[in-house]
Each structure stands twice: as structure tokens, then as C-alpha cells.
Design an enzyme around this catalytic site. Structure first.
Site, mmCIF file in Angstrom:
data_model
loop_
_atom_site.group_PDB
_atom_site.id
_atom_site.type_symbol
_atom_site.label_atom_id
_atom_site.label_comp_id
_atom_site.label_asym_id
_atom_site.label_seq_id
_atom_site.Cartn_x
_atom_site.Cartn_y
_atom_site.Cartn_z
ATOM 1 N N HIS A 216 16.894 -3.090 4.911
ATOM 2 C CA HIS A 216 15.478 -3.349 5.204
ATOM 3 C C HIS A 216 14.773 -2.140 5.802
ATOM 4 O O HIS A 216 13.543 -2.045 5.726
ATOM 5 C CB HIS A 216 15.353 -4.509 6.193
ATOM 6 C CG HIS A 216 15.236 -5.847 5.555
ATOM 7 N ND1 HIS A 216 14.343 -6.124 4.546
ATOM 8 C CD2 HIS A 216 15.897 -7.012 5.794
ATOM 9 C CE1 HIS A 216 14.450 -7.395 4.197
ATOM 10 N NE2 HIS A 216 15.390 -7.956 4.928
ATOM 11 N N ASN B 102 13.737 -5.546 12.746
ATOM 12 C CA ASN B 102 12.774 -4.741 13.515
ATOM 13 C C ASN B 102 13.149 -3.263 13.435
ATOM 14 O O ASN B 102 14.291 -2.893 13.686
ATOM 15 C CB ASN B 102 12.777 -5.168 14.980
ATOM 16 C CG ASN B 102 12.701 -6.663 15.158
ATOM 17 O OD1 ASN B 102 11.780 -7.307 14.707
ATOM 18 N ND2 ASN B 102 13.719 -7.219 15.813
ATOM 19 N N ALA C 242 19.514 -12.591 11.703
ATOM 20 C CA ALA C 242 19.182 -11.260 12.216
ATOM 21 C C ALA C 242 17.735 -10.963 11.831
ATOM 22 O O ALA C 242 17.134 -11.668 11.018
ATOM 23 C CB ALA C 242 20.120 -10.198 11.652
ATOM 24 N N MET C 243 17.181 -9.910 12.431
ATOM 25 C CA MET C 243 15.807 -9.491 12.149
ATOM 26 C C MET C 243 15.744 -7.977 12.144
ATOM 27 O O MET C 243 16.206 -7.316 13.070
ATOM 28 C CB MET C 243 14.845 -10.074 13.192
ATOM 29 C CG MET C 243 13.415 -9.603 13.024
ATOM 30 S SD MET C 243 12.734 -10.064 11.412
ATOM 31 C CE MET C 243 11.501 -8.790 11.194
ATOM 32 N N HIS D 29 22.542 -5.979 5.111
ATOM 33 C CA HIS D 29 21.234 -6.522 4.734
ATOM 34 C C HIS D 29 20.132 -5.940 5.618
ATOM 35 O O HIS D 29 19.106 -5.465 5.111
ATOM 36 C CB HIS D 29 21.278 -8.049 4.866
ATOM 37 C CG HIS D 29 20.031 -8.748 4.439
ATOM 38 N ND1 HIS D 29 19.878 -9.320 3.198
ATOM 39 C CD2 HIS D 29 18.851 -8.952 5.085
ATOM 40 C CE1 HIS D 29 18.670 -9.856 3.108
ATOM 41 N NE2 HIS D 29 18.033 -9.639 4.241
ATOM 42 N N GLU D 30 20.330 -5.973 6.927
ATOM 43 C CA GLU D 30 19.282 -5.526 7.847
ATOM 44 C C GLU D 30 19.061 -4.019 7.771
ATOM 45 O O GLU D 30 17.927 -3.549 7.892
ATOM 46 C CB GLU D 30 19.622 -5.943 9.276
ATOM 47 C CG GLU D 30 19.828 -7.443 9.460
ATOM 48 C CD GLU D 30 18.673 -8.277 8.927
ATOM 49 O OE1 GLU D 30 17.516 -7.824 8.991
ATOM 50 O OE2 GLU D 30 18.928 -9.384 8.431
ATOM 51 N N GLU E 250 13.173 -9.121 0.771
ATOM 52 C CA GLU E 250 14.414 -9.875 0.924
ATOM 53 C C GLU E 250 15.311 -9.815 -0.314
ATOM 54 O O GLU E 250 16.536 -9.788 -0.192
ATOM 55 C CB GLU E 250 14.095 -11.329 1.282
ATOM 56 C CG GLU E 250 13.313 -11.495 2.568
ATOM 57 C CD GLU E 250 14.040 -10.932 3.787
ATOM 58 O OE1 GLU E 250 15.239 -10.613 3.687
ATOM 59 O OE2 GLU E 250 13.396 -10.805 4.844
#
Length: 1061
Positions: free
Chosen positions: A503, A468, A465-466, A499-500, A522
Site C-alpha cells: 500500500h 498509514n 491492519a491499516m 499487503h500493508e 486493495e
């Protein structure tokens, strides 16, 4: 020293993975322009603090002309001429003589004693020849080639120098905002774009340097303050993916300027930048889409930009599309405008916060959302239309986690989306529909106050995943869960979402200044992912998983090839390699250790809230975090947090704490736990260790825990002499390994033999992990390992059993690969004997407990992998039932992998499984089928599946690392996989960047089970031959070190194994 621009006179390290056309160019020669700028009269001499270099392979991009290429002969000789020029300018005459390309012929033997007159004539002749040669080289009207001056120099002017020589950009200019217009063509897989960058000058400078990669810039204009925009020349240096503008007059600090760049490019065929993707819908039609993945260094592949984390700015994004597509970006859509060419333009709101370029995202395709309103946040989960039914769990989990984070951080979801979203509130409040019709302005006002977070599953996505900001992208297996999915599958999805979303605060709101401190992003997100799920979704029992990843982080960090949590990063490959277990799991582990060592439940939380609020919207480094935590009042028994934690982030590795007792005195000694001691750099590394311990007097409850801080090489404390044993590192919250000595291990072993429950299951798993690690280090014999494991037949908890099985399976596979057949048979008997009763107790029905599912899957995968007849028969029966029901009969989620693995060993069932894989729509199940297919021991099938993964049709190339790692576990496949990697290396690094996590996985999988000198020589020889194509990767050094350690352990322990098994 210039406070903004780097003025180092050392050459920057060039990227080893030269991109496309630049891949095979030599490293550029350089010339000091501060000293020799007169050689280029078009550009004024640089200030001494703006020393720059001229790369030989720099290219000139002229508006409207594109790249000014020369033919091969011209380029070779131009380079030679420039080399001669630099030699002439910078070297002594003696040096020039020695390096001259001309060779003086020896005189005839008859002239052994030449006269003075002859000598004078010869010298004059040589001077004339040398002078004519220099004139030819420097004639302004001549392009000197290998064949001489064969044509006039009408088309090749003297190239201006590229004005910057460093990997990092200068900080003279700061971008304020980007206005991006993109025109993706999904039919031809290319796009055009226009980027308008508004900037402020921070420091007087004559240059602007930014990033661009694989973009063909056709027009560039520049405007200073209120002046007129004028065309400008753009220089490009491909090896560093940089472009630059030179100015004859200085830009002054405080001035504002605007750079506009028009360009075109192909959509990327890899998984980074602005890339094309496709999938097959339920009717068998191919659907195309375009998505982005910019972290860490790929925003520059979609638009020219200052592509470093510290260059934050706002973004206004406009995308032109066909009417039958939709678009998404970080912000909500502001308006849609029809264009004359039949396209429509979607314009998104300008971002409400400054963002780093790697967080920008946009997608063109067809997706369907499900949405939910949570505390004024509209949460939407997008998928391709036929998978909409798999989004409900993700939506529910994301909603609960956002609620938790908003409360925990005391900062609401940071990205405020100011767009007009009619459904944001109306969908969830029917009266609002009526009200919005009557009072549309009120509706707009209310909707504009809502925040928004989109989560989208991309069919073709390499990373898990990312994060953004506002548009979080996921691999489908990381976001989509079927309605009948097992709790284990839900655990995977919830973990990635947690997790994402973390962020959005750690990484997006507060961002590391440079990639050397990636762990601030991270490590924190990893820690929060486990901590949040323990509170929000306790039924997922995430603690066992967090414990296991901490063990694996210790294993990685025990290597000499490891690195400090915060370490120097000076090349693209080094940036990619920071995405590893040290930044993620070790970062999370030391945060857990810190939290556990602070007094009071809320001290750590207060510290990170202060950190987030103090640096909101800014960039930070590690010291900023420690300073924020130090400012929070703690009890007097605790020291300065910065003093304590810097020892854990500034040096690689971790400590080995050795315990010795004499009467009532306990002595602790610390040293670096380093598996490779020969030829390694020995340092007097010390850590500030918060050592926790329990004893036989009190060992289970948190109140039993005692704390001792070990700051020096050794320290002592006292316990009653009546204490029989001590267990250090309570529940394994500390990042260190403990050696108890023979007596200490014996006491713990006896305690477990008498009563398994005398220690927590985390402490029992910790003992198992530690004693295997000490055996690998050579501090205990393998006999001690086997003695401790004698208790395991009485073990019932998941984490001790899974850790023991993992360690024993590693040894089993090493023996298998070395063809130690008698020992392989004995190891199989040992495992089945010690774990057999527990294996036999496992059922093959649905199981709700996550912990019990983890235990069952580990036990049965091992049993079937060792060809236990009872296990394989049960698995075959389940697979037959599944096939006969046309895949409607459900296999429990935690048993699917073992069932598919067993099926793949059958010549009859492997094609059946392949057919099921081709038609499967549920991604988690499909991935397990793929892993099963790759576990076959049929050589032809192994070769086929490796090639299919590389080709990317039936098996997506994003799954190739998984295929390779699975193939390597089997005896039949590991050498095929190694040959495959060597033969296809260049194609692999085209698809996966050098140093990326995918490449790390491939290298580790292929080499981690080698244990002979022959294999060590092969691996070393292959990677040495790669040079800039991967030879210097940290993962290569890790692979070589692991092979040496395997070889050493085998040579030392084979006899013990023969005796004790």
C-alpha cells in the site's frame, strides 16, 4: 457546467446511520436557494451554478456559544412554520388549499341552500382567519409554538441555510497544508485541538465546505491572502458530517486563505477516529493509550478536514502529552518542548509528501521498538513492552519485503522522513557513534537521508491492519509471532505485512480519486501480497491460500447482490461496503488473469511501474491504470488492455464458459454466471476472456498452456480429434467457471480416476470448485458432483482436499440446521469414508511444511467435528498434557484449533480453557482458544460468551464478529446468535459502523445457513424494520439471496442426497 462544484439539483442521499444526536431526525426538507434566496436577506443570492439547499435540521455554531439548540416545542413549530413558508412560496394556491392544516366545517343541515349574502360573509370570514394565521406565523417578534405566540423571539434568530447539499465536497477549494495541535487527556478520555488549514481557491466561490464529526468548535478565524484574521461563523450539518463558511463576497480563483479552528471532543469509544484503548500488563495493571483509525471516513472525528481521498495535503502534527507517555506519528519527531503545565509537546516533521487524510495517524501510549536498517530505511516494529520478544519475525519479514518492493517497483520507499534520528545508522554501525560525536552536523546530515517505516501492534484494533504512511498499525495477531510459532502463523503475519507495505506504493503514493475505485488500492495490495511472498518467502507456500481466496471471490460474485469492481458510491454505508471480497480478492484475481495473459514475464511489471511513476503523488481512476498498461508495448496477438479489462471492472459478476466438441472443432460459449435468475435483471453481459487450456497431450508444464481470446458470445478453435479431454482455465488463473458438458466431465473424471497427477493440483481443485458451483446453479445434478469426488480418496495435495472438505461441510451444516438427521448421518459416513484413510495418516507431531500443516488442520478439524473417536481421543490427550504442564508443553500450532475445539465440548475442560484464555499472552494462541470456547454446544455457555463479547471486558469487543461466526457454525448456537443480533442490533452498530466489514461478517455468519421460508421471512422482516439503521445494506440483500438459494438447492437435491449417499 461548473467544472469544480457539483451543480446537480437532486438531493444528496443522506447517511442512513445518522450519528448520535442526529440519529432520529427526519430527512431535512429543502428549499431552492437559487430561486428563493431573498427569503434570507443576510446572504446574497447564489449564482445559478451554485444551487444549494436548506436542510431543516441544520444548526448554527457561533464562536464561543457552541450549538444553538431550541427546546422541543420551539423546534417542532419552527419546522412547521418553515414548511408553511415553503408551501406559500413554492406551491400554487390550489395546492395550498389541498394541503391546508385547517378543515372547513360542514354547514348545518338547515342551511342546505345558503343565500348569496351568507356565502359572501362566510368567504370574507375565512379570508380574515387565514390572513391572521399567516400574520401570526410570520411575525418577526414571535416564536410560534404549539400553544401559540407565548414569548418574544429574543434568542432564536432566523437560521442561515447550510450552503451545500451533496455527499461529496465541492472542489472550489483545495487544502495545501494542515498544522494540527492535539491535547489528549487519557485520564478523562477527551481531547482538545487546534487545526490551521492553508488553502488555495481553485474556482470563484462564496463558500468553504469541509468535514467535522462530533467536534465542538469553540473558535474559528479566517484570513484571506495577506489580510487580517477575523472571527467567522461556522455552520454545521450533522447528518453529512459537514461544516461550512459562507461569504458575502466571492473568493477569487488563485487566492490563498487560512482557516483556524479550535475544538474539543471525547476520545472515541469505538474503533475509529481518535479512540481510547487499554490493556492489562504482566503485573495486572491497566494501561491506557489513544490511537487512530481514519480509513475510510473518520479523520473528521479527530480534526476538521477535507476528508476525501482526492484532497491531498501536507501535515505538521504536534501532540501534548504527559512525560510518562510517548507519541508516534507518520513522520519522525522533530523536537520535544516542555510546557508550563507540566506536559511536554512532541512536534513531528511536516510530511515530505502530500497525503490523503485517511492516511494520517498518531498514537499516545507506551510502546517498545525493535529496529533494523534496510537499504537506507529504518524499519521499526513497536509493541507493548511485555510483547517485545514477539516482534522479531515481523521485523525480519518487513525488511525483506521492503527490499523486494523497492527493487520491483523501481521506486524507493516513497515517504522520506527528514527527521534527525541518532540511532538510525549508529545502532548498526559502531564507528558511526564515535564519528557522530566528533562531527554531529555530519551525523545529522547522514541521518536525515534515511527513510523510516514504523509498524506497531495495537492491543485494541478492529481491522487486521491499516497502511498509514510511515506508521502502519496492526492488530496484535497480525504482527506478533512467538519464537516457537508454526509456519502457518508466520504465514498469516507475513501476508498482512506484505499487503500493508504494498500500500505504501498502491494507495499512498498513487491514490484512487474516490472510494468507487477502492480496488486500485486493495486489489493491487492483495495481488502484490501473494506475488511478493512467493518470491521473498517461498517456504510459506502462499499459493494455496491465494487459490482459496479466488474461489471465495467467485462464490461472492456469483450473487445478484454483488457489485462491479468499480461502482457508484454515494453514502457512508456504501463507502464502508466497498471493503469486501470484490474490491480485494476479485481485484487481485483479475490482475493475476491480466498478468498471465500478457506476453513476456515483465510486461505487467513494466506497466505498473509506468503507472506509479506517471501518477506519483496524484489521484487516479481505473482508466488511468488500463491506459498505462496499454502504453507498454505488447505482442501483436494481444489487444488493447483497456478494451480487454474494462469488461471486468465495469460490470458485476463473471462469465460461465461452456465447452462443446464436434470432431476437431471446439466451441466456447459465454454467459453471465448468475445464481439468482428469477427477478434478476438479465443483460447481454459479455467479457473479454483470455481462455487458457491444456489437454491430455500436454497438461502440466506452463509450456503446455494454450491461449484463446473469447470476445463475443461464442467462438471456436481446433484441436486434434485424438485429444481425449480439455481442461480450461489452466491453474485457475482466470476469473471464470467452466462447464464441460456431460461428455467433457466424464472424460475428466475418468482421467483423474486413472491418474491423479495428470493435472496440476490447482486444476484439480478448480474442477472440484466448478462442479459444486454448477450444482448450485442447477446445471449439473449432485450425482455428477459425487461421481467426480470418487477420485478423492487417492488425492494427497492440499488444495483439492481442502476445497472438497469446505464444500461438503457447507452441505453437512445446512442439513444439520434443517434437522435432516438421517441425511446428516449419511453425510458424516460419506465424508469419513472418502477422507478417512487420509485422516488416519495424519500425525500429531510438529510439522514444518506449511502445505502439510494446512492439509492436516483441515482433515483433523473435520474428523473431530464429526466426532471421529480416534481424532477426539488424540486431541483430549494433547490438551491434558498441555494443562498438566501448566501450558509449557507445546501443542503444534496447526493442531491448536482442533485441540481447543474438542476441549470446549467437555463440561470439565471448558472452564479450564476459559482460564487459560484469561491468562494467555500470545495473541495467535489466545484467539484459537476463543474460537474453541465459542464452539461449545452448551446453550448457557453460548449465551454467556455472546454477552461477554459485547460487553468487552474479558473478551475484547473487536473479537465479537469472530465469536458470532464460530457460534453460528454449531447446531446449538446458530439460533441463539440470530436472536442475539436482533436484540442487540443498535449496540452492534454503535461499535461497528453500518456497512463495515465487521457488520458484513456478522450478518453473513448469522444467516448463511438458513434454508427455510420461515427463516427467510424472519430475516427479511427484521432488516426491513431497521430502515436507516441498516435495511439498505448490500450485505442484507446478499443474506436474503443466499437463504433463497439454500432453500432452492435443498428442495431440488434432498432426494438425490437420500439416493446417492
Amino acid at each position: 457546467m461548473d467544472p469544480f462544484d457539483s451543480n446537480s439539483t437532486e438531493r444528496a442521499n443522506l447517511p442512513r446511520n445518522m450519528i448520535e444526536n442526529s440519529m432520529f431526525e427526519e430527512e431535512p426538507d429543502v428549499v431552492d436557494l437559487a430561486k428563493d434566496s431573498a427569503a434570507f436577506p443576510t446572504f446574497p443570492a447564489l449564482d445559478p451554478d451554485e444551487v444549494a439547499y436548506e436542510p431543516r435540521s441544520s444548526r448554527l455554531l457561533v464562536r464561543g456559544l457552541g450549538e444553538n439548540d431550541m427546546d422541543e416545542d420551539e423546534e417542532d413549530c419552527e419546522s412547521s412554520a418553515r414548511l408553511l413558508g415553503m408551501s406559500f412560496m413554492n406551491r400554487s394556491s390550489a395546492h395550498r388549499s389541498n394541503s391546508s392544516p385547517y378543515t372547513r366545517q360542514a354547514p348545518p343541515r338547515s342551511c342546505s341552500r345558503p343565500s348569496a349574502r351568507t356565502m359572501v360573509v362566510c368567504v370574507l370570514f375565512l379570508v380574515i382567519v387565514a390572513s391572521m394565521t399567516m400574520v401570526l406565523y410570520f411575525l418577526p417578534g414571535c416564536t410560534f409554538t404549539k400553544t401559540g405566540c407565548r414569548k418574544e423571539n429574543k434568542t432564536t434568530p432566523i437560521e442561515p441555510p447550510f450552503p451545500w447539499s451533496q455527499f461529496r465536497l465541492p472542489h472550489s477549494i483545495r487544502p495545501l497544508s494542515y498544522d494540527l495541535t492535539l491535547n489528549p487527556d487519557l485520564d478523562n478520555m477527551n481531547f482538545t485541538g487546534s487545526t490551521v488549514i492553508k488553502m488555495v481557491v481553485l474556482h470563484n466561490t462564496k463558500r468553504i465546505v469541509l468535514h467535522s464529526a462530533n467536534l465542538n468548535i469553540s473558535k474559528a478565524t479566517f484570513k484571506l491572502d495577506d489580510g487580517e484574521a477575523s472571527d467567522v461563523t461556522v455552520l454545521e450539518y450533522k447528518p453529512r458530517q459537514q461544516i461550512a463558511l459562507n461569504f458575502s463576497e466571492e473568493l477569487k480563483a488563485g487566492q490563498y486563505c487560512v482557516l483556524t479552528l479550535d475544538y474539543s471532543a471525547n476520545l472515541s469509544h469505538t474503533y475509529d477516529g481518535f479512540y481510547n484503548s487499554s490493556y492489562t500488563d504482566k503485573d495486572g495493571n491497566k494501561r491506557v493509550l489513544a490511537a487512530t483509525q481514519f480509513e475510510p471516513l473518520s479523520a473528521r472525528k479527530a480534526f476538521p478536514c477535507f476528508d476525501e481521498p482526492a484532497f491531498k495535503a501536507t501535515f505538521l502534527i504536534k501532540i501534548n502529552r504527559k512525560p510518562d507517555y510517548m507519541t508516534l506519528s507518520n513522520m519522525p519527531k522533530a523536537k520535544t518542548t516542555p510546557l508550563n503545565n507540566g506536559l511536554v509537546q512532541d512536534e513531528f516533521e511536516m510530511t515530505s509528501v502530500n497525503m490523503s487524510t485517511y492516511l494520517v495517524a498518531f498514537i499516545v501510549g507506551n510502546f517498545t521498538p525493535v529496529s533494523k536498517n534496510v537499504s537506507e530505511i529504518l524499519v521499526s516494529v513497536y509493541s507493548v513492552p511485555e510483547k517485545k520478544e514477539h516482534t522479531d519475525y515481523a521485523l525480519d519479514a518487513a525488511s525483506k519485503l521492503l527490499d523486494f518492493y523497492n527493487d520491483f517497483f523501481e521506486i524507493n520507499f516513497p515517504l522520506k522522513k527528514l527527521g534527525e534520528y541518532p540511532l538510525a545508522l549508529a545502532c548498526f554501525n559502531p564507528p558511526m557513534i564515535v564519528l557522530s560525536c566528533l562531527l554531529p552536523s555530519l551525523h545529522t546530515l547522514i541521518c536525515s537521508l534515511s527513510f523510516l517505516s514504523d509498524l506497531i501492534a495495537i492491543p485494541d484494533f478492529l481491522a487486521g491492519a491499516m497502511e498509514n504512511w510511515g506508521l502502519i498499525t496492526f492488530r496484535e495477531t497480525s504482527l506478533l509471532v512467538g519464537k516457537q510459532s508454526s509456519p502457518l502463523e508466520k504465514q498469516v503475519v507475513a501476508s498482512v505485512i506484505a499487503h500493508e507495505l504494498a500500500h505504501q506504493w498502491f494507495g499512498n503514493l498513487v491514490t484512487m480519486s474516490w472510494w468507487n475505485d477502492l480496488w486500485l488500492n486493495e486489489g493491487f495490495a492483495t495481488y502484490m501480497q501473494y506475488m511478493s511472498l512467493q518470491t521473498v518467502l517461498p517456504q510459506l507456500d502462499i499459493g494455496n491460500l491465494f487459490l482459496a481466496v479466488r474461489f471465495r471471490a467467485l462464490d461472492k460474485d456469483a450473487l445478484n447482490s454483488s457489485h462491479a469492481v468499480s461502482t457508484a458510491v454515494n453514502s457512508p454505508e456504501q463507502v464502508e461496503e466497498m471493503f469486501d471480497s470484490v474490491s480485494y480478492e476479485k481485484g487481485a484475481s483479475i490482475l493475476l488473469m491480466l498478468n498471465a495473459s500478457l506476453s513476456g514475464d515483465q510486461q505487467f511489471r513494466k506497466g505498473i511501474i509506468q503507472y506509479l511513476k506517471q501518477f506519483s503523488g496524484l489521484n487516479t481512476d481505473t482508466n488511468d491504470l488500463w491506459n498505462s498498461l496499454t502504453q507498454i508495448e505488447v505482442s501483436t496477438q494481444h489487444q488493447n488492455v483497456s478494451e480487454m479489462m474494462s469488461s471486468w471492472t465495469s460490470q458485476k459478476g463473471f462469465p460461465l464458459v461452456t465447452v462443446s466438441r464436434k470432431g476437431d472443432q471446439v466451441t466456447l460459449t459465454q454467459e453471465h454466471f448468475l445464481l439468482t435468475s428469477d427477478n434478476a435483471t438479465h443483460t447481454s453481459s459479455l467479457w473479454n476472456i483470455p481462455v487458457t487450456y491444456v489437454s491430455d497431450n500436454c497438461s502440466l508444464a506452463p509450456e503446455c498452456r494454450q491461449l484463446f481470446t473469447l470476445k463475443t458470445k461464442s467462438g471456436t478453435f481446433k484441436v486434434p480429434e485424438s485429444v481425449k479431454w480439455l481442461k480450461l482455465n489452466y491453474r485457475n488463473t482466470g476469473f471464470y467457471i467452466v462447464h464441460y458438458g456431460d461428455d467433457g466431465w466424464a472424460a475428466l473424471r475418468d482421467a483423474l480416476a486413472n491418474d491423479v497427477s495428470v493435472l496440476t493440483h490447482e486444476d484439480r481443485a478448480s474442477l472440484i470448485h466448478n462442479i459444486f458451483a454448477l450444482s448450485r446453479l442447477g446445471r449439473v445434478s449432485f450425482r455428477h458432483v459425487l461421481n467426480l469426488l470418487n477420485y478423492i480418496s487417492n488425492e494427497t495435495e492440499t488444495s483439492p482436499v481442502t476445497e472438497a472438505l469446505l464444500q461438503l461441510n457447507k452441505i453437512y451444516q445446512l442439513l444439520d440446521k434443517r434437522q435432516e438427521y438421517s441425511l446428516v448421518a449419511r453425510m458424516k459416513t460419506y465424508i469419513l469414508h472418502h477422507f478417512g484413510s487420509l485422516m488416519d495418516k495424519q500425525t500429531w507431531e510438529e510439522q514444518e511444511s506449511v502445505s502439510k500443516q494446512e492439509l492436516r488442520s483441515a482433515l483433523l478439524e473435520t474428523a473431530c467435528g464429526l466426532d471421529d473417536e480416534n481424532c477426539t481421543q488424540q486431541a483430549k490427550a494433547l490438551f491434558k498434557q498441555y494443562v498438566d504442564s501448566n501450558a509449557t508443553s507445546r501443542i503444534p500450532g496447526d493442531l491448536q484449533q482442533v485441540v481447543f475445539n474438542v476441549a470446549a465440548q467437555s463440561a470439565e475442560d471448558w472452564p479450564t480453557l476459559l482460564n487459560l484464555y484469561g491468562h494467555a499472552t500470545y495473541d495467535a494462541e489466545k484467539r484459537k482458544m476463543l474460537r474453541g470456547l465459542a464452539s461449545t454446544q452448551d446453550a448457557r455457555k453460548i449465551v454467556w460468551i455472546l454477552k461477554a463479547g459485547l460487553k468487552g471486558n474479558l473478551i475484547q469487543t473487536q473479537e465479537l464478529p469472530l465469536v458470532i461466526s464460530t457460534v453460528c457454525k454449531g447446531f446449538a448456537g446458530y439460533l441463539f446468535a440470530w436472536d442475539f443480533i436482533q436484540e442487540n442490533w443498535d449496540r452492534l452498530i454503535e461499535k461497528f459502523p453500518v456497512g463495515s466489514f465487521a457488520i458484513q461478517t456478522i450478518i453473513n455468519s448469522a444467516t448463511s445457513q438458513f434454508s427455510t421460508q420461515a427463516h427467510l421471512d424472519q430475516v427479511q422482516g427484521f432488516f426491513s424494520s431497521l430502515k436507516e439503521r441498516g435495511s439498505q445494506m448490500r450485505s442484507v440483500q446478499e443474506a436474503l439471496e443466499t437463504i433463497r438459494l439454500n432453500k432452492r438447492w435443498m428442495e431440488k437435491n434432498l432426494r438425490t442426497l437420500q439416493k446417492w449417499l
